[in-house]
Design a protein around this motif. Structure first.
Motif, PDB file in Angstrom:
ATOM      1  N   UNK A  90       0.803  -1.454  -0.120  1.00  0.00           N
ATOM      2  CA  UNK A  90      -0.244  -0.350  -0.269  1.00  0.00           C
ATOM      3  C   UNK A  90       0.845   0.941  -0.467  1.00  0.00           C
ATOM      4  N   UNK A  91       0.311   2.098  -0.696  1.00  0.00           N
ATOM      5  CA  UNK A  91       1.380   3.340  -0.482  1.00  0.00           C
ATOM      6  C   UNK A  91       1.693   4.239   0.531  1.00  0.00           C
ATOM      7  N   UNK A  92       0.438   4.018   2.119  1.00  0.00           N
ATOM      8  CA  UNK A  92       0.918   4.156   3.009  1.00  0.00           C
ATOM      9  C   UNK A  92       2.132   3.669   3.366  1.00  0.00           C
ATOM     10  N   UNK A  93       2.378   2.230   3.465  1.00  0.00           N
ATOM     11  CA  UNK A  93       3.415   1.724   3.851  1.00  0.00           C
ATOM     12  C   UNK A  93       4.761   2.123   3.687  1.00  0.00           C
ATOM     13  N   UNK A  94       4.905   2.111   1.806  1.00  0.00           N
ATOM     14  CA  UNK A  94       6.297   3.441   1.712  1.00  0.00           C
ATOM     15  C   UNK A  94       6.480   4.463   2.254  1.00  0.00           C
ATOM     16  N   UNK A  95       5.169   5.347   1.670  1.00  0.00           N
ATOM     17  CA  UNK A  95       5.034   6.676   2.548  1.00  0.00           C
ATOM     18  C   UNK A  95       5.431   6.559   3.953  1.00  0.00           C
ATOM     19  N   UNK A  96       5.344   5.298   4.534  1.00  0.00           N
ATOM     20  CA  UNK A  96       5.801   5.495   6.413  1.00  0.00           C
ATOM     21  C   UNK A  96       7.432   5.273   6.457  1.00  0.00           C
ATOM     22  N   UNK A  97       7.542   3.552   5.350  1.00  0.00           N
ATOM     23  CA  UNK A  97       8.795   3.941   5.262  1.00  0.00           C
ATOM     24  C   UNK A  97       9.982   5.544   4.947  1.00  0.00           C
ATOM     25  N   UNK A 138       9.324   8.002   6.322  1.00  0.00           N
ATOM     26  CA  UNK A 138       8.754   9.426   7.359  1.00  0.00           C
ATOM     27  C   UNK A 138       9.596   8.216   8.265  1.00  0.00           C
ATOM     28  N   UNK A 139       9.543   7.184   8.582  1.00  0.00           N
ATOM     29  CA  UNK A 139      10.990   6.790   9.717  1.00  0.00           C
ATOM     30  C   UNK A 139      11.788   6.890   9.049  1.00  0.00           C
ATOM     31  N   UNK A 140      12.227   7.195   7.542  1.00  0.00           N
ATOM     32  CA  UNK A 140      14.266   7.427   7.551  1.00  0.00           C
ATOM     33  C   UNK A 140      14.314   9.137   8.125  1.00  0.00           C
ATOM     34  N   UNK A 141      13.074  10.229   7.659  1.00  0.00           N
ATOM     35  CA  UNK A 141      13.474  10.714   8.918  1.00  0.00           C
ATOM     36  C   UNK A 141      13.782  11.135  10.123  1.00  0.00           C
ATOM     37  N   UNK A 142      12.640   9.821  11.038  1.00  0.00           N
ATOM     38  CA  UNK A 142      12.627  10.382  11.954  1.00  0.00           C
ATOM     39  C   UNK A 142      13.425   9.629  12.696  1.00  0.00           C
ATOM     40  N   UNK A 143      13.791   8.791  12.334  1.00  0.00           N
ATOM     41  CA  UNK A 143      15.324   8.208  12.814  1.00  0.00           C
ATOM     42  C   UNK A 143      16.444   9.319  12.325  1.00  0.00           C
ATOM     43  N   UNK A 144      16.676   9.990  11.542  1.00  0.00           N
ATOM     44  CA  UNK A 144      17.669  11.722  11.183  1.00  0.00           C
ATOM     45  C   UNK A 144      17.098  12.183  12.020  1.00  0.00           C
ATOM     46  N   UNK A 145      15.918  12.843  12.452  1.00  0.00           N
ATOM     47  CA  UNK A 145      15.944  14.000  12.788  1.00  0.00           C
ATOM     48  C   UNK A 145      14.481  13.588  14.269  1.00  0.00           C
ATOM     49  N   UNK A 146      14.661  12.770  14.562  1.00  0.00           N
ATOM     50  CA  UNK A 146      13.886  13.077  15.645  1.00  0.00           C
ATOM     51  C   UNK A 146      14.944  12.703  16.393  1.00  0.00           C
ATOM     52  N   UNK A 147      14.473  12.334  18.241  1.00  0.00           N
ATOM     53  CA  UNK A 147      15.459  12.126  19.583  1.00  0.00           C
ATOM     54  C   UNK A 147      15.074  10.403  19.481  1.00  0.00           C
ATOM     55  N   UNK A 148      15.728   9.786  19.893  1.00  0.00           N
ATOM     56  CA  UNK A 148      15.731   8.475  20.249  1.00  0.00           C
ATOM     57  C   UNK A 148      14.718   8.888  21.392  1.00  0.00           C
ATOM     58  N   UNK A 149      14.442   7.217  21.140  1.00  0.00           N
ATOM     59  CA  UNK A 149      12.615   7.185  22.390  1.00  0.00           C
ATOM     60  C   UNK A 149      11.681   8.452  22.164  1.00  0.00           C
ATOM     61  N   UNK A 171      -2.632  11.544  -1.395  1.00  0.00           N
ATOM     62  CA  UNK A 171      -2.275  12.813  -2.495  1.00  0.00           C
ATOM     63  C   UNK A 171      -0.863  12.767  -1.488  1.00  0.00           C
ATOM     64  N   UNK A 172       0.098  13.040  -1.319  1.00  0.00           N
ATOM     65  CA  UNK A 172       1.322  14.009  -0.989  1.00  0.00           C
ATOM     66  C   UNK A 172       1.229  13.881   0.725  1.00  0.00           C
ATOM     67  N   UNK A 173       0.541  13.759   0.920  1.00  0.00           N
ATOM     68  CA  UNK A 173       0.607  14.302   2.714  1.00  0.00           C
ATOM     69  C   UNK A 173      -0.010  13.035   3.179  1.00  0.00           C
ATOM     70  N   UNK A 222       7.413  13.146  -1.361  1.00  0.00           N
ATOM     71  CA  UNK A 222       7.877  13.961  -2.347  1.00  0.00           C
ATOM     72  C   UNK A 222       9.556  12.757  -2.881  1.00  0.00           C
ATOM     73  N   UNK A 223       8.873  11.859  -3.940  1.00  0.00           N
ATOM     74  CA  UNK A 223      10.110  11.180  -4.441  1.00  0.00           C
ATOM     75  C   UNK A 223      10.330   9.921  -3.434  1.00  0.00           C
ATOM     76  N   UNK A 224      11.592  10.344  -2.998  1.00  0.00           N
ATOM     77  CA  UNK A 224      12.414   9.351  -2.123  1.00  0.00           C
ATOM     78  C   UNK A 224      12.620   9.911  -1.125  1.00  0.00           C
ATOM     79  N   UNK A 225      12.220  11.080  -0.830  1.00  0.00           N
ATOM     80  CA  UNK A 225      12.704  11.666   1.022  1.00  0.00           C
ATOM     81  C   UNK A 225      10.406  12.151   1.746  1.00  0.00           C
ATOM     82  N   UNK A 226      10.841  12.153   2.905  1.00  0.00           N
ATOM     83  CA  UNK A 226       9.693  12.691   4.027  1.00  0.00           C
ATOM     84  C   UNK A 226       9.883  13.949   3.982  1.00  0.00           C
ATOM     85  N   UNK A 227       9.275  15.104   4.255  1.00  0.00           N
ATOM     86  CA  UNK A 227       9.574  16.175   4.806  1.00  0.00           C
ATOM     87  C   UNK A 227       8.281  16.554   5.756  1.00  0.00           C
TER      88      UNK A 227
END
Length: 463
Positions: free
Chosen positions: A315-322, A324-335, A347-349, A382-387
């Protein structure tokens, strides 16, 4: 000097008798100003330096019927302060704070705010829910629904869905579903005369009659959605009995299973407020009966399916969530943990639809409804990233939830520069998504490169 319609003066003289003179003199007094603290950001009961700063800056005095409500001095203009953009408080007329206090939503409740714009009562309910349960905020008028959605976002609410539908449409979708309901019905606005000259111009006895008929129609749809044992608060900002007591009495006549628990009036000549009426009703029955799930045609999607999977794919949600999780690992604190929810891609949101335990609620229930905000807005994919979405920043409670953060002092001018969309400076050279805060409270996102933080505050919100 406010010029009141002669028919209105006669109405209030007949209603209040010897008390009418004091009531009518109240229109010679300045209007009251109030704000309500956001308990997700600041708890008035715990005190602290920020609360003391707010007290000193705005001249705050407590509203007696709302523990998070305060009067403020008009000349201090708290709506222009960076703390307002950070969602620390919501500017609300003090009398209007009484309705949610009387409804008394509790964490875990399933609540509907049926006529919710611009969001004062919805954000008050959200504060009472404390991130638990579900809030559906509805506004039939699209422009007003947009401002409702923006206020839900600004206050950092994570468990609310914003829709724009007629009450009857919701009644077909959610029979016997809600524990608590707020019906702040459109009214003749007699309690707005001191602040809104247009309300005076629109008032007439015929307008009062029209409002009363419309209010009863709305309440009839509301009763169909109330769970047995559930409670409904009907409120208006008007004084006449036709829209208030008589409307409630007619509703009780039509629905003997309803029980009137209490009514409250706030009068501007007796209380420090513009005036409000609230009636709290309960639907007789056992409160532990299960929520009604959708049945029949109402349960079937009426528009395209959200996130339909391709054959052999996810499902597109699963790909989008992945992403987002990549962004979360880079930008949000552990825990850092997201609240429970179902990823939904519009759409893209990417949104996180609230998923309260034990409640048959999911994205299928939104099919066919105009939905402005299906839960917490997480990111734009957006394509291969989540903002990251602006709503995600405001849903955070402090700078420690982000790996990188830049804190701006409210009184330094730097916070104002950020709110205007300008670049701000970081404390040291580094790179990545950065949470911008004011005195430790999240304002939005920036993207840092070196010592400069590129502004990602939404253009539509910039000053």
């Amino acid at each position: 000097m406010i010029r009141l319609p002669e028919a209105y003066i006669q109405q209030m003289q007949m209603q209040l008798q010897e008390r009418a003179e004091a009531f009518l003199r109240s229109y010679e007094q300045p209007r009251t100003q109030g704000l309500r603290m956001n308990p997700a950001k600041i708890d008035p009961r715990s005190g602290g330096p920020v609360l003391e700063r707010l007290r000193d800056t705005f001249g705050l005095e407590p509203v007696p019927w709302c523990e998070t409500g305060f009067y403020y001095r008009e000349e201090t203009k708290p709506g222009k302060h960076p703390y307002h953009a950070a969602g620390l408080y919501y500017i609300q007329e003090p009398s209007a704070m009484s309705a949610v206090e009387l409804l008394d939503p509790q964490p875990g409740d399933i609540v509907l705010d049926l006529a919710a714009a611009p969001g004062g009562k919805s954000t008050h309910i959200a504060g009472k829910l404390a991130g638990q349960g579900l809030l559906i905020s509805n506004e039939i008028h699209p422009v007003r629904a947009k401002s409702l959605s923006e206020n839900i976002e600004r206050m950092g609410v994570t468990n609310a869905v914003v829709v724009s539908a007629a009450p009857q449409q919701l009644a077909e979708r959610f029979p016997r579903f809600f524990d608590k309901m707020m019906v702040d019905a459109p009214c003749s606005g007699e309690g707005m005369f001191r602040k809104d000259p247009e309300a005076i111009a629109e008032w007439s006895p015929a307008h009062v009659e029209m409002c009363a008929a419309r209010q009863l129609d709305i309440l009839q749809s509301a009763v169909a959605m109330l769970k047995p044992g559930g409670r409904l608060a009907y409120s208006t900002c008007t004084f006449n009995e036709q829209e208030n007591e008589r409307t409630v009495n007619e509703l009780l006549r039509q629905y003997p299973q309803l029980q009137l628990e209490r009514t409250e009036r706030i009068w501007p000549h007796l209380h420090r407020g513009e005036g409000h009426f609230v009636a709290v009703l309960r639907l007789k029955g056992m409160p532990d009966e299960p929520h009604a799930a959708m049945t029949g045609s109402a349960a079937q999607p009426r528009t395209r399916q959200v996130g339909k999977a391709k054959r052999g794919g996810s499902r597109p949600e699963e790909a989008a969530m992945r992403l987002f999780q990549r962004f979360a690992e880079e930008a949000l604190a552990a825990g850092f943990e997201l609240p429970p929810g179902e990823p939904v891609l519009f759409g893209e949101q990417l949104y996180l639809l609230p998923a309260p335990a034990g409640i048959p609620f999911g994205s299928a229930m939104l099919q066919g409804l105009k939905t402005l905000r299906p839960g917490l807005h997480l990111a734009e994919v957006k394509k291969d990233r989540a903002e990251p979405a602006h709503a995600l920043a405001l849903a955070l409670t402090n700078a420690a939830q982000a790996r990188l953060a830049v804190d701006l002092a409210a009184g330094s001018g730097e916070a104002e520069r950020y709110l205007r969309g300008e670049t701000v400076d970081g404390p040291e050279a580094r790179s990545g998504w950065t949470l911008v805060t004011v005195d430790g409270f999240p304002l939005g996102w920036g993207k840092q490169s070196g010592t400069q933080v590129k502004n990602h505050y939404p253009k539509g919100l910039r000053r």
